[in-house]
Structure formats: C-alpha cells, structure tokens
Design an enzyme around this catalytic site. Structure first.
Site, mmCIF file in Angstrom:
data_model
loop_
_atom_site.group_PDB
_atom_site.id
_atom_site.type_symbol
_atom_site.label_atom_id
_atom_site.label_comp_id
_atom_site.label_asym_id
_atom_site.label_seq_id
_atom_site.Cartn_x
_atom_site.Cartn_y
_atom_site.Cartn_z
ATOM 1 N N ARG A 108 -3.758 -2.422 -1.131
ATOM 2 C CA ARG A 108 -3.297 -1.499 -0.097
ATOM 3 C C ARG A 108 -2.805 -0.205 -0.731
ATOM 4 O O ARG A 108 -1.909 -0.234 -1.576
ATOM 5 C CB ARG A 108 -2.182 -2.155 0.716
ATOM 6 C CG ARG A 108 -1.952 -1.441 2.037
ATOM 7 C CD ARG A 108 -1.256 -2.365 2.969
ATOM 8 N NE ARG A 108 0.140 -2.503 2.587
ATOM 9 C CZ ARG A 108 1.136 -2.482 3.443
ATOM 10 N NH1 ARG A 108 0.910 -2.359 4.722
ATOM 11 N NH2 ARG A 108 2.370 -2.626 3.050
ATOM 12 N N THR A 112 -1.584 5.793 2.125
ATOM 13 C CA THR A 112 -2.311 5.717 3.411
ATOM 14 C C THR A 112 -2.111 4.359 4.090
ATOM 15 O O THR A 112 -2.401 4.212 5.279
ATOM 16 C CB THR A 112 -3.821 5.905 3.185
ATOM 17 O OG1 THR A 112 -4.292 4.808 2.391
ATOM 18 C CG2 THR A 112 -4.123 7.224 2.506
ATOM 19 N N ASP A 204 4.790 -16.037 0.291
ATOM 20 C CA ASP A 204 3.624 -15.393 -0.315
ATOM 21 C C ASP A 204 2.683 -16.478 -0.840
ATOM 22 O O ASP A 204 3.012 -17.173 -1.804
ATOM 23 C CB ASP A 204 4.063 -14.457 -1.441
ATOM 24 C CG ASP A 204 2.884 -13.652 -1.968
ATOM 25 O OD1 ASP A 204 2.909 -12.424 -1.862
ATOM 26 O OD2 ASP A 204 1.927 -14.279 -2.491
ATOM 27 N N ASP A 207 1.714 -16.180 -4.584
ATOM 28 C CA ASP A 207 2.823 -16.546 -5.480
ATOM 29 C C ASP A 207 3.039 -18.049 -5.480
ATOM 30 O O ASP A 207 3.299 -18.651 -6.523
ATOM 31 C CB ASP A 207 4.116 -15.851 -5.043
ATOM 32 C CG ASP A 207 4.143 -14.394 -5.480
ATOM 33 O OD1 ASP A 207 3.305 -14.017 -6.325
ATOM 34 O OD2 ASP A 207 4.986 -13.642 -4.963
HETATM 35 N N1 URA Z 1 0.439 -12.754 2.792
HETATM 36 C C1 URA Z 1 1.146 -13.827 2.376
HETATM 37 O O1 URA Z 1 0.897 -14.367 1.291
HETATM 38 N N2 URA Z 1 2.131 -14.293 3.169
HETATM 39 C C2 URA Z 1 2.425 -13.747 4.362
HETATM 40 O O2 URA Z 1 3.319 -14.236 5.043
HETATM 41 C C3 URA Z 1 1.673 -12.621 4.781
HETATM 42 C C4 URA Z 1 0.684 -12.156 3.972
#
Ligand code: URA
Length: 213
Positions: A108, A112, A204, A207
């Site tokens: 990302r 922008t 995430d 992660d």
């Molecule tokens: N990406 C992720 O890994 N977790 C989220 O909650 C949103 C996007």
C-alpha cells in the site's frame, strides 16, 4: 454446510468453526496457528472446488470396467496474494497437488493509500483455467480487488476468492468491483476497526502464521 448468498458462501461446518475459534485465540502459538491454518484451508478448499467440471473415463476395476468420474479441463490455478496467502496455499496444494500456482505481491502506497504491484507471476493460459485467489483476510478489499484486476488483465475469466475471515466492508468492495467473483470464507466478522483490522478477527494473519511480531 454453508450459508450462501450468490456472492458469498460462509462455510459453517463444525470442524471449520471449531478450528477457527482456536486460531482466533490470542494464546494460540505460531506452530499451532500454522497447523490449524493448513487443516482449515483443506476444508475450505473442499467447498471452493465443489462445482469443478467433471468428465468420465473408462477404467478397469479388479472386477469389471466402468465409466468413472474425473476432473475435466486444464489444471486449476491457485493464486496466493502475498504474503499471508501462502499460509492458505500450502494446505490446498496437499489436496490439489497438480494445481498450477501463481503469486501476486501488492503493497500500500503510504501517500495515495492505493495498492501497488511489486510481484506478479502466474501460470500460462489463465483464460482456460478455474482461478482461485487466496488471501486469509478480506479486510478493506482494496488489495483483493486490485489483485483480481491484475488476474483479469492476465486473461482470467473464471475466478473465485477464498479467505478465512471477511469484513462486511471487504465483501461490499469486492461485490462492487468484481460481482462475477464468488467469495468463500469461514466467517463474516463484524467490521473493520479504525486501523483496518477485522474485528473480532484474529490479528495480523501474516504475523501470526510466520511469527513476525
Ligand atoms: N490483515 C490482517 O492480517 N488482519 C486483519 O485483521 C486485517 C488485514
């Protein structure tokens, strides 16, 4: 077991829901998370490949010959949306070992906020294949919609999107951008929070599966 609209299928099978709960729990270790993701991806793959085209061939059983069903057409293409898509990919490949595999990398742009492509490598003849794009988290839907744009530019016409969790915002974005792409997920969660995380969610996904936190 599913709950369907024509655009979204939520796989409500008890095994999927149980494994998803374990994955959501903050105490679940990286190793356990990865194992659960592999297991759940196979159950989701079962659903997303439900209407693959079939043909038949004549085979010999030990007793007699028969016309037996086999998959028709070119090998399907699995497209992992990097990096978290790879966690879903591994399990599906165990179930569909002959599938062709591609990768789409997007980041990302900080200014922008639009997705920018940094990697794109997909199998040939996408136009003749069922293409299944995989990404565990359908959050805003911006990168998923951009990834599908790229796949369509590369020739894909028959695309499905597989994720573990979806936010209503992401589903709406995908429906607007790609109404022809059905979505299969294990859960439609409540919403996105102010940081763009799905809630209640699981954090995430990258992660948690790669232990990078
Ligand atoms: N990406 C992720 O890994 N977790 C989220 O909650 C949103 C996007």
């Amino acid at each position: 077991m599913t709950s369907d609209t024509d655009h979204l299928t939520v796989v409500t099978h008890p095994l999927v829901q149980h494994k998803l709960t374990l994955m959501r729990e903050v105490e679940t270790s990286t190793a356990k998370f990865r194992q659960l993701l592999r297991e759940i991806s196979q159950l989701l793959a079962y659903e997303v490949t439900r209407n693959l085209e079939m043909t038949s061939k004549t085979i010999e059983t030990p007793l007699q010959s028969m016309e037996a069903p086999v998959l028709d057409g070119k090998k399907l293409a699995l497209i992992s949306i990097l990096r978290a898509g790879n966690g879903l990919l591994d399990g599906i490949l165990e179930l569909v070992p002959a599938a062709r595999v591609g990768f789409v990398g997007l980041y990302r742009d900080e200014e922008t906020l639009q997705p920018v492509q940094y990697y794109f490598k997909v199998p040939e003849s996408l136009e003749d294949r069922l293409v299944i794009a995989v990404d565990p988290m359908l959050a805003t839907g911006n990168s998923s919609a951009a990834a599908i744009d790229l796949l369509k530019q590369a020739g894909a016409t028959n695309i499905r999107f597989l994720c573990l969790l979806a936010a209503p915002e992401g589903v709406a974005r995908m429906k607007e951008a790609h109404p022809d792409v059905p979505i299969v997920t294990a859960s439609l969660d409540e919403k996105l929070n102010e940081k763009g995380y799905i809630v209640p969610g699981l954090g995430d996904a990258g992660d948690r599966m790669f232990g990078t936190k």
